[in-house]
Design an enzyme around this catalytic site. Structure first.
Site, mmCIF file in Angstrom:
data_model
loop_
_atom_site.group_PDB
_atom_site.id
_atom_site.type_symbol
_atom_site.label_atom_id
_atom_site.label_comp_id
_atom_site.label_asym_id
_atom_site.label_seq_id
_atom_site.Cartn_x
_atom_site.Cartn_y
_atom_site.Cartn_z
ATOM 1 N N HIS A 15 71.042 55.146 62.235
ATOM 2 C CA HIS A 15 71.748 53.986 61.684
ATOM 3 C C HIS A 15 71.007 52.679 61.986
ATOM 4 C CE1 HIS A 15 72.853 53.069 65.794
ATOM 5 N NE2 HIS A 15 73.185 54.347 65.918
ATOM 6 N N GLU A 85 77.197 61.029 67.363
ATOM 7 C CA GLU A 85 76.431 60.851 68.596
ATOM 8 C C GLU A 85 77.102 61.619 69.738
ATOM 9 O OE1 GLU A 85 73.827 60.728 70.349
ATOM 10 O OE2 GLU A 85 73.149 58.695 69.880
#
Length: 180
Positions: A15, A85
């Protein structure tokens, strides 16, 4: 470690920069926003040439989903929980300098071995589901590091840069990672 290889090449993109990245803190599963720079990084990805046949997936965390939407406007983005994550437990929100060793399980967090299994299952499943389209997966540093351990050098390597496409290509028994 002998592992099943993905059925095809795939692209991983971390990201764009987040407020946690800019502040040098551990975000893990904490849903932190992109910075203005992170949004600019994501928009810059839209200027790249992308293949027509792509299967776009993102982590369910907002920083990955926003990156996907800015980077690949008009494309369908599917969320996949396996691309999130690592949960750093009690270390979430603390300085990166205090991050424990990857192989240690943080209190209230996710063991590294569990994350490896989760990432492996996610990427193998996505690649098998899309034999004729390039899987482009917008995810996190930990997911990219897990893919390296699983299919390239066996080492986590350095922290991957934000908003940089990394092609994992089948070459012989292993995969190679190449920035695009």
């Amino acid at each position: 470690m002998s592992r099943t290889r993905p059925a095809r090449d795939f692209c991983l993109i971390r990201h764009g920069e987040t407020t946690a990245n800019a502040a040098g803190i551990i975000a893990g599963v904490t849903d932190v926003p992109l910075t203005a720079q992170g949004r600019d990084q994501a928009r810059a990805l839209a200027e790249r040439p992308w293949p027509d046949d792509m299967a776009v997936y993102a982590s369910p965390l907002n920083r990955a989903l926003e990156t996907a939407r800015l980077a690949l406007p008009g494309r369908q983005v599917r969320l996949h929980p396996g691309l999130r994550e690592r949960d750093w437990g009690v270390f979430e929100g603390r300085p990166l300098a205090r991050q424990p060793d990857r192989e240690d399980t943080p209190d209230q967090g996710e063991p590294w071995a569990d994350m490896l299994r989760r990432v492996e299952a996610a990427i193998l499943g996505i690649c098998a589901e899309h034999p004729d389209a390039l899987p482009v997966l917008i995810c996190h540093s930990g997911v990219i590091r897990a893919a390296r351990v699983l299919w390239t050098t066996g080492d986590t390597g350095t922290r991957p840069p934000n908003a940089t496409p990394l092609l994992f290509r089948t070459t012989g028994p292993d995969l190679t990672e190449t920035p695009l």
